[in-house]
Scaffold this motif. Structure first.
Motif, PDB file in Angstrom:
ATOM      1  N   ALA A 230       0.811  -1.221   0.000  1.00 32.69           N
ATOM      2  CA  ALA A 230       0.000   0.000   0.000  1.00 32.69           C
ATOM      3  C   ALA A 230       0.843   1.268   0.000  1.00 32.69           C
ATOM      4  O   ALA A 230       0.516   2.236  -0.697  1.00 32.69           O
ATOM      5  CB  ALA A 230      -0.938  -0.008   1.212  1.00 32.69           C
ATOM      6  N   VAL A 231       1.933   1.311   0.772  1.00 31.80           N
ATOM      7  CA  VAL A 231       2.743   2.534   0.841  1.00 31.80           C
ATOM      8  C   VAL A 231       3.424   2.802  -0.496  1.00 31.80           C
ATOM      9  O   VAL A 231       3.436   3.946  -0.980  1.00 31.80           O
ATOM     10  CB  VAL A 231       3.783   2.421   1.970  1.00 31.80           C
ATOM     11  CG1 VAL A 231       4.778   3.567   1.896  1.00 31.80           C
ATOM     12  CG2 VAL A 231       3.094   2.421   3.327  1.00 31.80           C
ATOM     13  N   ALA A 232       3.969   1.766  -1.116  1.00 34.90           N
ATOM     14  CA  ALA A 232       4.579   1.949  -2.436  1.00 34.90           C
ATOM     15  C   ALA A 232       3.539   2.361  -3.458  1.00 34.90           C
ATOM     16  O   ALA A 232       3.811   3.207  -4.328  1.00 34.90           O
ATOM     17  CB  ALA A 232       5.262   0.654  -2.880  1.00 34.90           C
ATOM     18  N   ALA A 233       2.323   1.792  -3.364  1.00 38.66           N
ATOM     19  CA  ALA A 233       1.249   2.168  -4.290  1.00 38.66           C
ATOM     20  C   ALA A 233       0.843   3.624  -4.093  1.00 38.66           C
ATOM     21  O   ALA A 233       0.624   4.356  -5.065  1.00 38.66           O
ATOM     22  CB  ALA A 233       0.041   1.250  -4.091  1.00 38.66           C
ATOM     23  N   ALA A 234       0.747   4.061  -2.837  1.00 36.24           N
ATOM     24  CA  ALA A 234       0.394   5.455  -2.568  1.00 36.24           C
ATOM     25  C   ALA A 234       1.452   6.407  -3.102  1.00 36.24           C
ATOM     26  O   ALA A 234       1.135   7.465  -3.673  1.00 36.24           O
ATOM     27  CB  ALA A 234       0.208   5.654  -1.059  1.00 36.24           C
ATOM     28  N   ALA A 259       7.640  11.155   1.035  1.00 36.05           N
ATOM     29  CA  ALA A 259       8.535  11.727   2.044  1.00 36.05           C
ATOM     30  C   ALA A 259       8.792  13.209   1.787  1.00 36.05           C
ATOM     31  O   ALA A 259       8.890  14.001   2.730  1.00 36.05           O
ATOM     32  CB  ALA A 259       9.851  10.950   2.074  1.00 36.05           C
ATOM     33  N   HIS A 260       8.897  13.587   0.517  1.00 32.48           N
ATOM     34  CA  HIS A 260       9.085  15.006   0.191  1.00 32.48           C
ATOM     35  C   HIS A 260       7.905  15.833   0.675  1.00 32.48           C
ATOM     36  O   HIS A 260       8.076  16.923   1.247  1.00 32.48           O
ATOM     37  CB  HIS A 260       9.242  15.181  -1.326  1.00 32.48           C
ATOM     38  CG  HIS A 260      10.435  14.474  -1.888  1.00 32.48           C
ATOM     39  ND1 HIS A 260      10.420  13.843  -3.108  1.00 32.48           N
ATOM     40  CD2 HIS A 260      11.687  14.290  -1.388  1.00 32.48           C
ATOM     41  CE1 HIS A 260      11.605  13.310  -3.346  1.00 32.48           C
ATOM     42  NE2 HIS A 260      12.390  13.571  -2.321  1.00 32.48           N
ATOM     43  N   VAL A 274       9.436   7.473   9.898  1.00 29.02           N
ATOM     44  CA  VAL A 274       8.700   6.800  10.971  1.00 29.02           C
ATOM     45  C   VAL A 274       7.208   6.756  10.656  1.00 29.02           C
ATOM     46  O   VAL A 274       6.545   5.724  10.837  1.00 29.02           O
ATOM     47  CB  VAL A 274       8.959   7.501  12.319  1.00 29.02           C
ATOM     48  CG1 VAL A 274       8.012   6.970  13.394  1.00 29.02           C
ATOM     49  CG2 VAL A 274      10.394   7.299  12.758  1.00 29.02           C
ATOM     50  N   VAL A 275       6.670   7.860  10.171  1.00 28.82           N
ATOM     51  CA  VAL A 275       5.242   7.902   9.825  1.00 28.82           C
ATOM     52  C   VAL A 275       4.920   6.906   8.716  1.00 28.82           C
ATOM     53  O   VAL A 275       3.948   6.139   8.803  1.00 28.82           O
ATOM     54  CB  VAL A 275       4.839   9.331   9.404  1.00 28.82           C
ATOM     55  CG1 VAL A 275       3.453   9.339   8.769  1.00 28.82           C
ATOM     56  CG2 VAL A 275       4.862  10.254  10.609  1.00 28.82           C
ATOM     57  N   LEU A 276       5.733   6.897   7.670  1.00 22.14           N
ATOM     58  CA  LEU A 276       5.477   5.973   6.561  1.00 22.14           C
ATOM     59  C   LEU A 276       5.745   4.525   6.969  1.00 22.14           C
ATOM     60  O   LEU A 276       5.063   3.604   6.491  1.00 22.14           O
ATOM     61  CB  LEU A 276       6.340   6.359   5.362  1.00 22.14           C
ATOM     62  CG  LEU A 276       5.971   7.702   4.724  1.00 22.14           C
ATOM     63  CD1 LEU A 276       6.969   8.075   3.628  1.00 22.14           C
ATOM     64  CD2 LEU A 276       4.560   7.665   4.157  1.00 22.14           C
ATOM     65  N   GLY A 277       6.713   4.303   7.847  1.00 22.22           N
ATOM     66  CA  GLY A 277       6.937   2.951   8.353  1.00 22.22           C
ATOM     67  C   GLY A 277       5.762   2.462   9.172  1.00 22.22           C
ATOM     68  O   GLY A 277       5.359   1.286   9.071  1.00 22.22           O
ATOM     69  N   ALA A 278       5.180   3.347   9.988  1.00 23.87           N
ATOM     70  CA  ALA A 278       3.999   2.978  10.774  1.00 23.87           C
ATOM     71  C   ALA A 278       2.808   2.694   9.854  1.00 23.87           C
ATOM     72  O   ALA A 278       2.037   1.759  10.094  1.00 23.87           O
ATOM     73  CB  ALA A 278       3.659   4.095  11.759  1.00 23.87           C
TER      74      ALA A 278
END
Length: 341
Positions: A230-234, A259-260, A274-278
């Motif tokens: 999901a994170v990579a897709a977003a 991240a930017h 940290v936010v994206l890892g969570a």
């Protein structure tokens, strides 16, 4: 179990040592990327690939933890993709070469006996898209490694639930190798993953999910694979939306990734990771629950909704900031004309 612990420990320590050792050769050979105007050596991914193959190969050779024919073929195909990535790090290959190479590698690993031809074609498309989307996460210090570790643990849990011991061991080794790499990649990074490591990791993870979901219905399988990526897709969706609205070339590099955007909202480099890892942990947990049958496939709709909402908010915030800057610039120039007049 004991071999898995020993293999993971060895992979972590060896990757940390090898990544540090490859930093100076990368600097001298000019195999570099630019992160906020500082040179970043890119052979950290080679360390991840080499150590993963070494540890997994020892387990296969000693028959302590045999990978199995399908998983062994997956690892070989992933190494081929990593080789393409290494060439891209050194000589900057065209994107279509990476896409073609990844697609050909995916053709060789999909278990068509269980997926069928239509499902196999969908699996090939998923592996290519997910691999390249994961490569896009290598735009910030620590991000690709963090998401990779979380996803590897999630995919490993799915493999363990299917009693795919060889695949589970491989994924645990990948997670440990990425953890060792992160010792040098946390902000400010001293070594980068590069196309070599990011393509390898993305290919292994996406192919592993295909292996664990082979033979299941397409609907629940789509829910699981989406949650694990999901994170990579977003991130990929955000880049496509921002560059499409700005009418800029899709493949031209720029500060358009997740991240930017989070850093422009005031988060620190470490905080954005940290936010994206969570977020990755939450979505992967949903995927594991769906795979295990502890949650329905409808749970993935919440993940999809969150992805769409985040992308939409970031796109709208970007447009409003640009509009505000444009209005401010117009008023200032007008004021100067009045004074000069």
């Amino acid at each position: 179990m004991l071999y898995g612990i020993a293999a993971a420990t060895a992979a972590l320590l060896l990757t940390a040592v090898l990544a540090a050792a490859l930093r100076l050769p990368a600097l001298r050979a000019g195999i570099l990327d630019r992160r906020r105007q500082r040179p970043l050596p890119l052979l950290g991914g080679l360390a991840v690939v080499a150590v993963t193959c070494l540890v997994a190969g020892v387990g296969e050779w000693t028959r302590v933890a045999p990978l199995g024919q399908g998983v062994g073929r997956l690892l070989v195909a992933a190494v081929v993709v990593a080789g393409l990535g290494l060439v891209a790090d050194v000589w900057r290959l065209r994107p279509r070469v990476l896409v073609t190479g990844t697609a050909l590698a995916a053709v060789c690993v999909v278990p068509y006996d269980e997926t069928g031809v239509p499902g196999g074609l969908l699996a090939i498309g998923w592996i290519v898209v997910a691999t390249l989307a994961f490569k896009g996460l290598d735009h910030a210090d620590g991000l690709a490694g963090t998401v990779g570790v979380v996803t590897a643990f999630g995919a490993g849990a799915c493999a363990a639930a299917e009693v795919m011991d060889g695949l589970a061991v491989l994924l645990s080794v990948v997670a440990a190798a990425l953890t060792g790499f992160l010792m040098h990649n946390w902000h400010p990074a001293r070594v980068g993953l590069g196309a070599c490591g990011s393509l390898f990791t993305g290919f292994v993870l996406s192919s592993a999910v295909v292996f664990t979901r082979a033979g299941y219905d397409i609907g629940p399988s789509a829910a699981v694979v989406f949650c694990l990526g999901a994170v990579a897709a977003a991130d990929a969706l955000l880049v496509v939306a921002v560059r499409g609205l700005a009418r800029r070339p899709l493949l031209r590099r720029g500060p358009d990734h997740l991240a930017h955007r989070l850093r422009r909202l005031g988060l620190t480099p470490q905080g954005s990771v940290v936010v994206l890892g969570a977020a990755s942990f939450a979505s992967v947990a949903v995927g594991v629950l769906v795979h295990a049958g502890w949650a329905g496939k409808g749970a993935a709709l919440w993940v999809a909704g969150a992805v769409v909402l985040v992308v939409l908010v970031l796109v709208l915030l970007r447009n409003s900031v640009q509009h505000s800057r444009h209005m401010t610039s117009t008023q200032v120039s007008g004021h100067l004309r009045v004074r000069n007049g």
